[in-house]
Design a protein around this motif. Structure first.
Motif, short mmCIF file in Angstrom:
data_model
loop_
_atom_site.label_atom_id
_atom_site.label_comp_id
_atom_site.label_asym_id
_atom_site.label_seq_id
_atom_site.Cartn_x
_atom_site.Cartn_y
_atom_site.Cartn_z
N ARG A 185 5.37 -10.72 -58.34
CA ARG A 185 4.10 -10.06 -58.04
C ARG A 185 2.98 -10.84 -58.69
NH1 ARG A 185 7.05 -8.09 -54.94
NH2 ARG A 185 7.55 -5.92 -54.66
N ILE A 186 1.81 -10.80 -58.05
CA ILE A 186 0.64 -11.51 -58.55
C ILE A 186 -0.46 -10.48 -58.76
CG2 ILE A 186 -1.10 -13.25 -58.01
CD1 ILE A 186 1.10 -14.68 -56.38
N ILE A 230 3.30 -18.17 -46.39
CA ILE A 230 4.07 -17.68 -47.53
C ILE A 230 4.63 -18.86 -48.32
CG2 ILE A 230 6.13 -16.35 -48.17
CD1 ILE A 230 5.60 -14.65 -45.65
N ARG A 231 5.01 -19.90 -47.62
CA ARG A 231 5.56 -21.08 -48.28
C ARG A 231 4.55 -21.69 -49.25
NH1 ARG A 231 7.77 -26.50 -45.25
NH2 ARG A 231 8.43 -27.56 -47.13
N PHE A 232 3.26 -21.72 -48.89
CA PHE A 232 2.23 -22.26 -49.77
C PHE A 232 2.13 -21.44 -51.05
CE2 PHE A 232 -2.22 -22.20 -51.20
CZ PHE A 232 -2.35 -23.53 -51.57
N VAL A 233 2.15 -20.13 -50.92
CA VAL A 233 2.06 -19.26 -52.10
C VAL A 233 3.28 -19.46 -52.99
CG1 VAL A 233 1.91 -16.87 -52.90
CG2 VAL A 233 0.65 -17.58 -50.86
N ARG A 234 4.46 -19.55 -52.39
CA ARG A 234 5.66 -19.78 -53.19
C ARG A 234 5.62 -21.14 -53.89
NH1 ARG A 234 9.05 -15.81 -53.19
NH2 ARG A 234 9.17 -14.39 -51.43
N GLU A 258 1.36 -10.41 -49.22
CA GLU A 258 -0.02 -9.93 -49.29
C GLU A 258 -0.96 -11.03 -49.77
OE1 GLU A 258 0.82 -5.21 -50.21
OE2 GLU A 258 0.62 -6.61 -51.89
N VAL A 259 -0.51 -11.84 -50.72
CA VAL A 259 -1.33 -12.95 -51.21
C VAL A 259 -1.54 -13.97 -50.11
CG1 VAL A 259 -1.43 -14.87 -52.86
CG2 VAL A 259 -0.69 -12.62 -53.62
#
Length: 92
Positions: free
Chosen positions: A71-72, A49-53, A40-41
């Motif tokens: 969770r964020i 998704i890789r950037f958020v991780r 979702e972020v």
């Protein structure tokens, strides 16, 4: 000998888990802070998704472990976005 089963009268004020507000239970924004998944972020930031991780691994964004899930908080995401804001230059 036949056994008689006594049926209890129906309750009028019982609580049930539904979306009805007259049951006394509320679901939605009233429950507290909204926690977002990594997917979702990534969708919110329009990134992968890789950037958020990577942000999580480098501890550049606040996050919560709920069991093995990450969770964020919505407020933490908003603070991260606000901290990255760059003001426009004024013409001299």
């Amino acid at each position: 000998m036949a056994r008689r089963i006594r049926q209890s009268p129906p309750r009028s004020g019982h609580r049930c888990f539904s979306n009805s507000t007259d049951s006394g239970l509320t679901w939605g924004n009233e429950m507290g802070p909204k926690y977002l998944t990594v997917d979702e972020v990534a969708a919110e930031l329009n990134t992968t998704i890789r950037f958020v991780r990577r942000l999580i691994e480098e501890r550049r964004i606040a996050f919560h472990h709920i069991g093995r899930h990450v969770r964020i908080n919505r407020a933490d995401l908003d603070a991260f976005v606000a901290a990255g804001r760059v003001e426009a230059r004024r013409a001299a």
